[in-house]
Design a protein around this motif. Sequence first.
Motif, short mmCIF file in Angstrom:
data_model
loop_
_atom_site.label_atom_id
_atom_site.label_comp_id
_atom_site.label_asym_id
_atom_site.label_seq_id
_atom_site.Cartn_x
_atom_site.Cartn_y
_atom_site.Cartn_z
N LEU A 88 0.82 -1.21 0.00
CA LEU A 88 0.00 0.00 0.00
C LEU A 88 0.86 1.27 0.00
O LEU A 88 0.50 2.27 -0.62
N TYR B 136 2.01 1.93 -3.48
CA TYR B 136 0.92 2.48 -4.27
C TYR B 136 0.69 3.95 -3.93
O TYR B 136 0.48 4.79 -4.81
N PHE C 161 -6.53 -0.36 -7.89
CA PHE C 161 -5.61 -1.27 -7.20
C PHE C 161 -5.63 -2.68 -7.79
O PHE C 161 -5.05 -3.61 -7.22
#
Length: 394
Positions: free
Chosen positions: A5, A8, A70
């Motif tokens: 995460l 990202y 995602f």
Amino acid sequence: MKQYLKRYAQNFDYPLFFTVLLLSLFGLVMIYSSSIMVAIVIKEQDPDFFYHKQVINLIVAFLGFLGAAFFPYKHYANKKVMLLLTAVLVVLFTWVKIAGNGDEAGIGSKSWIHVPGFGNFQPSEYAKLFIILYFAAAFYRKGQKYTLEKLQPTEIFYPIFLWILIVAGVAFETDLGASIILCGIAVSVVAASGIPFKTFWKFFGVLGAFGGIILGILLLFKGNILTKNRQGRILSYINPFNYEDGSGHQVVNSYYAIGGGGLEGRGLGQSIQKLGYLPEPQTDFIMAIIMEELGIWGVLIVLGGLGFIVYKGFSIALRTKDPLARMIAAGIASWIGWQSFINLGGVTGLIPLTGVTLPFISYGGTSIIILSLAMGILINVSMFEKIERKKTQS
């Protein structure tokens, strides 16, 4: 998971995300402003009827956006994923053929289906995103097997055939605007695939031949494809004021809205043309209300936002070294560009009306949800492009 995460978050395309968010919120405000009279007089509902429905649409769209953002874009080249997406397309188009109806106002092309618990859904919107992903995956897999310089049009029979079926299906449902956009998307994706110029023209020579056959079949077996409504739109395009009481009514009142707003606009909520003069001001003609109420500032917000999204899409396509990412990004950027041009061209009388909504601005659940999925995919492509660029630089 935390590291995943974090990576990202570090590579997330925040400018693109906030541009889409601001356009959607701006559209929400203008939907409320433009739809009050329609909600009260035609729908016999509260003034904020369309506003509340669009809020729900935006919540669903945001959830879809997160999922697409995602989900690694490379999975779209997987045969099983593409088979699933194709199955959804077949179900939707079969459904609209069996039980298709007009839009929520009961007008327009018979290209909508009613989904229990959701409302009306327009399969042609899904088809736009599907064509991008399907063509990109097909050309990507061909490029993995051998160089695209040796590619012959006959070797990609299935993508051509499926594209023809989709365009023909949309045309049979008399949704001309969507048909044009589907053609523009296909051209852009193939152009971004990397095939040689000669092969590119061979490819679209084959498509053009098939297109001529489809047009002949449509005219032969469905002569009403050029309906009185369409004939009227062509005549009113040439001189709308001669048909002000008929087919030119929308365009003429759009002119009145644009002219009445001037450079500075009448002020938010002060439109006159939305008071029953301009039909469905919250959908196809919302830009006319924006021009009337906000003048040049409203134009700059819309054109600036949409232009930035198109620019970002093509810039991502030019930067990436991955052909799949390049085709997806170019396809999405061209989709936003084509649809914006067709809508704005119709509102201003530059081109004949085709009933196309303005991306992120117009009212509509299907449109904002599918567009949000596309933006999620584009942001995912952007993130992976940044990650790969950093790897090569380190």
